[in-house]
Write a protein that holds these residues in place. Structure first.
Motif, PDB file in Angstrom:
ATOM      1  N   LEU A 236       0.862  -1.183   0.000  1.00  0.00           N
ATOM      2  CA  LEU A 236       0.000   0.000   0.000  1.00  0.00           C
ATOM      3  C   LEU A 236       0.899   1.234   0.000  1.00  0.00           C
ATOM      4  N   TYR A 237       0.736   2.082  -0.978  1.00  0.00           N
ATOM      5  CA  TYR A 237       1.550   3.301  -1.044  1.00  0.00           C
ATOM      6  C   TYR A 237       0.753   4.469  -0.471  1.00  0.00           C
ATOM      7  N   SER A 238       1.492   5.540  -0.184  1.00  0.00           N
ATOM      8  CA  SER A 238       0.819   6.791   0.202  1.00  0.00           C
ATOM      9  C   SER A 238       0.731   7.665  -1.026  1.00  0.00           C
ATOM     10  N   LEU A 239      -0.046   8.746  -0.879  1.00  0.00           N
ATOM     11  CA  LEU A 239      -0.195   9.665  -2.003  1.00  0.00           C
ATOM     12  C   LEU A 239       0.740  10.855  -1.819  1.00  0.00           C
ATOM     13  N   GLU A 240       1.349  11.262  -2.917  1.00  0.00           N
ATOM     14  CA  GLU A 240       2.084  12.525  -2.902  1.00  0.00           C
ATOM     15  C   GLU A 240       1.070  13.655  -2.781  1.00  0.00           C
TER      16      GLU A 240
ATOM     17  N   GLU B  98     -11.567  11.992  -7.157  1.00  0.00           N
ATOM     18  CA  GLU B  98     -12.322  11.386  -6.045  1.00  0.00           C
ATOM     19  C   GLU B  98     -12.126  12.247  -4.808  1.00  0.00           C
ATOM     20  N   LEU B  99     -13.204  12.523  -4.084  1.00  0.00           N
ATOM     21  CA  LEU B  99     -13.035  13.272  -2.830  1.00  0.00           C
ATOM     22  C   LEU B  99     -12.147  12.446  -1.911  1.00  0.00           C
ATOM     23  N   LYS B 100     -11.203  13.088  -1.260  1.00  0.00           N
ATOM     24  CA  LYS B 100     -10.264  12.374  -0.388  1.00  0.00           C
ATOM     25  C   LYS B 100     -10.859  12.298   1.031  1.00  0.00           C
ATOM     26  N   ILE B 101     -11.213  11.099   1.426  1.00  0.00           N
ATOM     27  CA  ILE B 101     -11.861  10.868   2.726  1.00  0.00           C
ATOM     28  C   ILE B 101     -10.786  10.894   3.807  1.00  0.00           C
ATOM     29  N   ASP B 102     -11.038  11.607   4.867  1.00  0.00           N
ATOM     30  CA  ASP B 102     -10.044  11.766   5.930  1.00  0.00           C
ATOM     31  C   ASP B 102     -10.280  10.697   6.998  1.00  0.00           C
TER      32      ASP B 102
ATOM     33  N   THR C  59      -4.348  -2.819   8.593  1.00  0.00           N
ATOM     34  CA  THR C  59      -4.060  -1.387   8.478  1.00  0.00           C
ATOM     35  C   THR C  59      -2.949  -1.217   7.432  1.00  0.00           C
ATOM     36  N   ARG C  60      -2.734   0.027   6.975  1.00  0.00           N
ATOM     37  CA  ARG C  60      -1.678   0.251   5.984  1.00  0.00           C
ATOM     38  C   ARG C  60      -0.317  -0.072   6.591  1.00  0.00           C
ATOM     39  N   GLY C  61      -0.127   0.335   7.891  1.00  0.00           N
ATOM     40  CA  GLY C  61       1.185   0.100   8.534  1.00  0.00           C
ATOM     41  C   GLY C  61       2.252   0.881   7.777  1.00  0.00           C
TER      42      GLY C  61
ATOM     43  N   GLY D  41      -9.294   0.820   0.751  1.00  0.00           N
ATOM     44  CA  GLY D  41     -10.244   1.906   0.954  1.00  0.00           C
ATOM     45  C   GLY D  41      -9.963   2.612   2.255  1.00  0.00           C
ATOM     46  N   GLU D  42     -10.880   3.457   2.631  1.00  0.00           N
ATOM     47  CA  GLU D  42     -10.713   4.306   3.824  1.00  0.00           C
ATOM     48  C   GLU D  42     -11.795   3.967   4.835  1.00  0.00           C
ATOM     49  N   ALA D  43     -11.396   3.578   6.039  1.00  0.00           N
ATOM     50  CA  ALA D  43     -12.356   3.421   7.135  1.00  0.00           C
ATOM     51  C   ALA D  43     -12.513   4.797   7.771  1.00  0.00           C
TER      52      ALA D  43
ATOM     53  N   VAL E 210      -8.780  16.330  -2.796  1.00  0.00           N
ATOM     54  CA  VAL E 210      -9.286  15.574  -3.943  1.00  0.00           C
ATOM     55  C   VAL E 210      -8.143  14.688  -4.422  1.00  0.00           C
ATOM     56  N   VAL E 211      -8.427  13.416  -4.644  1.00  0.00           N
ATOM     57  CA  VAL E 211      -7.401  12.524  -5.194  1.00  0.00           C
ATOM     58  C   VAL E 211      -7.588  12.520  -6.706  1.00  0.00           C
ATOM     59  N   VAL E 212      -6.530  12.933  -7.420  1.00  0.00           N
ATOM     60  CA  VAL E 212      -6.592  13.008  -8.881  1.00  0.00           C
ATOM     61  C   VAL E 212      -5.835  11.807  -9.423  1.00  0.00           C
ATOM     62  N   LYS E 213      -6.503  10.996 -10.237  1.00  0.00           N
ATOM     63  CA  LYS E 213      -5.882   9.774 -10.767  1.00  0.00           C
ATOM     64  C   LYS E 213      -6.008   9.752 -12.287  1.00  0.00           C
ATOM     65  N   LEU E 214      -5.046   9.079 -12.926  1.00  0.00           N
ATOM     66  CA  LEU E 214      -5.185   8.877 -14.371  1.00  0.00           C
ATOM     67  C   LEU E 214      -6.206   7.774 -14.580  1.00  0.00           C
TER      68      LEU E 214
ATOM     69  N   GLY F  53       3.617   3.215 -12.983  1.00  0.00           N
ATOM     70  CA  GLY F  53       4.016   2.532 -11.754  1.00  0.00           C
ATOM     71  C   GLY F  53       4.226   3.471 -10.569  1.00  0.00           C
ATOM     72  N   PHE F  54       5.202   3.113  -9.702  1.00  0.00           N
ATOM     73  CA  PHE F  54       5.380   3.773  -8.411  1.00  0.00           C
ATOM     74  C   PHE F  54       6.821   4.226  -8.221  1.00  0.00           C
ATOM     75  N   THR F  55       7.012   5.303  -7.456  1.00  0.00           N
ATOM     76  CA  THR F  55       8.361   5.630  -6.981  1.00  0.00           C
ATOM     77  C   THR F  55       8.570   4.812  -5.705  1.00  0.00           C
TER      78      THR F  55
ATOM     79  N   PHE G 248       5.438   6.674  -3.750  1.00  0.00           N
ATOM     80  CA  PHE G 248       4.125   7.104  -4.250  1.00  0.00           C
ATOM     81  C   PHE G 248       3.797   6.487  -5.608  1.00  0.00           C
ATOM     82  N   PRO G 249       2.508   6.393  -5.947  1.00  0.00           N
ATOM     83  CA  PRO G 249       2.140   6.115  -7.337  1.00  0.00           C
ATOM     84  C   PRO G 249       2.464   7.348  -8.181  1.00  0.00           C
ATOM     85  N   ARG G 250       2.974   7.149  -9.389  1.00  0.00           N
ATOM     86  CA  ARG G 250       3.251   8.288 -10.273  1.00  0.00           C
ATOM     87  C   ARG G 250       1.964   8.806 -10.935  1.00  0.00           C
ATOM     88  N   TRP G 251       0.931   7.965 -10.900  1.00  0.00           N
ATOM     89  CA  TRP G 251      -0.291   8.215 -11.679  1.00  0.00           C
ATOM     90  C   TRP G 251      -1.436   8.797 -10.823  1.00  0.00           C
ATOM     91  N   ALA G 252      -1.083   9.212  -9.589  1.00  0.00           N
ATOM     92  CA  ALA G 252      -2.119   9.793  -8.723  1.00  0.00           C
ATOM     93  C   ALA G 252      -1.477  10.852  -7.851  1.00  0.00           C
TER      94      ALA G 252
HETATM   95  N1  LIG Z   1      -8.443   8.811   1.269  1.00  0.00           N
HETATM   96  C1  LIG Z   1      -9.016   8.610   0.088  1.00  0.00           C
HETATM   97  O1  LIG Z   1     -10.189   8.947  -0.111  1.00  0.00           O
HETATM   98  C2  LIG Z   1      -8.224   7.962  -0.997  1.00  0.00           C
HETATM   99  C3  LIG Z   1      -6.917   7.537  -0.730  1.00  0.00           C
HETATM  100  C4  LIG Z   1      -6.167   6.921  -1.746  1.00  0.00           C
HETATM  101  C5  LIG Z   1      -4.814   6.445  -1.536  1.00  0.00           C
HETATM  102  O2  LIG Z   1      -4.250   6.564  -0.410  1.00  0.00           O
HETATM  103  C6  LIG Z   1      -4.118   5.834  -2.660  1.00  0.00           C
HETATM  104  C7  LIG Z   1      -2.812   5.362  -2.546  1.00  0.00           C
HETATM  105  C8  LIG Z   1      -2.221   4.785  -3.670  1.00  0.00           C
HETATM  106  F1  LIG Z   1      -0.970   4.356  -3.591  1.00  0.00           F
HETATM  107  C9  LIG Z   1      -2.883   4.672  -4.882  1.00  0.00           C
HETATM  108  C10 LIG Z   1      -4.191   5.135  -4.995  1.00  0.00           C
HETATM  109  C11 LIG Z   1      -4.799   5.717  -3.890  1.00  0.00           C
HETATM  110  O3  LIG Z   1      -6.096   6.176  -4.032  1.00  0.00           O
HETATM  111  C12 LIG Z   1      -6.757   6.756  -3.014  1.00  0.00           C
HETATM  112  N2  LIG Z   1      -8.013   7.168  -3.280  1.00  0.00           N
HETATM  113  C13 LIG Z   1      -8.746   7.764  -2.311  1.00  0.00           C
HETATM  114  N3  LIG Z   1     -10.023   8.153  -2.634  1.00  0.00           N
END
Ligand SMILES: NC(=O)c1cc2c(=O)c3cc(F)ccc3oc2nc1N
Length: 338
Positions: free
Chosen positions: A86-90, A121-125, A143-145, A180-182, A294-298, A308-310, A313-317
């Motif tokens: 599981l990666y984090s987002l930049e 996608e709205l980024k859920i906290d 958990t992501r850990g 997903g996000e709990a 907002v999470v912006v994805k390709l 892919g990923f660094t 992080f994913p390079r595509w989001a």
């Molecule tokens: N909190 C969020 O609502 C949310 C979080 C992530 C991520 O953390 C996430 C992490 C990745 F490596 C790739 C895609 C992702 O897409 C995601 N999309 C979302 N909608």
């Protein structure tokens, strides 16, 4: 022996019918937010299933709604390795940083047209979660850990009604990873803090901490009481489950029985992404849950796989963040995690 009551197969059939009815009602209520059954009817059918299972324990299946809340508190959580990291987002904090992200990935994929297609996608906290299904059954949650390993909290995640114990498909893949996000709704967050205040307990600082702290509870009964919720946002699996575009994967998650944040939007170019971001800066405050960006994805899965990923992080989001609220939700009291 002579059968006085209904035959065993008839009882097994009734148990299966009850599970189906209860699962459909639960999906409609918790995932679609469109109840199809009166609570009193649900409770009666649930009790009928509980009685059948108590009389005939062999009828108990892992996806029965009676199996969501386990009894025994765990002695501690096991550390488990994620099947897929599981990666984090930049983060991007303004339009300029968004554009520089766009330029960076475009250097690696120069032939992609300007209207590459983004999904917002709205980024859920809340707290990032990984769910593992095998042959359609939920077998593990973590958990992501640190992204490679997380804490095994399956018993706690089973108590979340919007997490299906069985995927809604009659051809489940042998394995499926759902991320997903709990989270805790704002209403539930306020109710919990009101109760805690009444009992002189430390308050939760914000819904994210409350959700993360709840998932670390050893006793699933406490987790069940907190009534966490879950939005799925990514699906990974074998073969044709692996090459869905972003929008299609969100639709697929919904059809499998997951809650997906309903306001996602496909945006052809960055201009529409920026428009979506500013539209939702105001609107998001009317939502029943906290968002922080907002999470912006390709959109294209092929492009996602190509980029892919660094290391991290994913390079595509990228996460396009809203400024943190100055007014803290509830900081008057000292808060500790319990
Ligand atoms: N909190 C969020 O609502 C949310 C979080 C992530 C991520 O953390 C996430 C992490 C990745 F490596 C790739 C895609 C992702 O897409 C995601 N999309 C979302 N909608």
């Amino acid at each position: 022996a002579s059968q006085t009551g209904p035959t065993t197969t008839a009882i097994a059939q009734r148990a299966s019918e009850l599970r189906q009815l209860l699962q459909q009602a639960s999906y409609a209520y918790y995932v679609l937010d469109q109840p199809v059954m009166e609570d009193a009817v649900y409770d009666r059918l649930y009790r009928e299933l509980q009685d059948l299972e108590q009389q005939h324990p062999s009828l108990i299946t892992p996806d029965s709604p009676t199996q969501r809340v386990g009894e025994q508190p765990a002695t501690g959580f096991e550390s488990v390795q994620h099947r897929i990291p599981l990666y984090s987002l930049e983060n991007a904090f303004d339009a300029e940083e968004l554009r520089s992200w766009d330029q960076r990935w475009r250097k690696l994929a120069p032939d992609v047209p300007a209207d590459a297609g983004y999904v917002c996608e709205l980024k859920i906290d809340g707290a990032a979660i990984a769910l593992s299904y095998e042959n359609g059954l939920l077998v593990r949650g973590a958990t992501r850990g640190d992204g490679t390993r997380g804490e095994e909290i399956t018993a706690n995640l089973r108590t979340i009604k919007s997490i299906p114990l069985r995927l809604q498909t009659d051809q489940p893949p042998e394995w499926l990873e759902v991320r997903g996000e709990a989270f805790l709704s704002l209403t539930r967050f306020k109710q919990l803090n009101t109760e805690r205040e009444k009992h002189g307990e430390a308050l939760f600082a914000n819904p994210r901490n409350a959700a993360a702290g709840t998932l670390r509870q050893l006793d699933p009964r406490i987790v069940a009481e907190r009534q966490l919720d879950f939005f799925a946002y990514s699906i990974q699996g074998p073969n044709d489950w692996a090459n869905l575009d972003q929008a299609a994967s969100l639709d697929c998650l919904q059809s499998l029985g997951f809650r997906v944040e309903p306001h996602r939007q496909t945006c052809p170019t960055l201009a529409e992404v920026e428009q979506y971001f500013s539209d939702w800066d105001a609107r998001r405050r009317d939502l029943p849950y906290l968002t922080d960006g907002v999470v912006v994805k390709l959109q294209s899965r092929r492009l996602q796989d190509e980029l892919g990923f660094t290391q991290k992080f994913p390079r595509w989001a990228i996460a396009l963040k809203y400024p943190a609220d100055e007014a803290p939700t509830q900081l008057q009291h000292v808060t500790v995690q319990v």
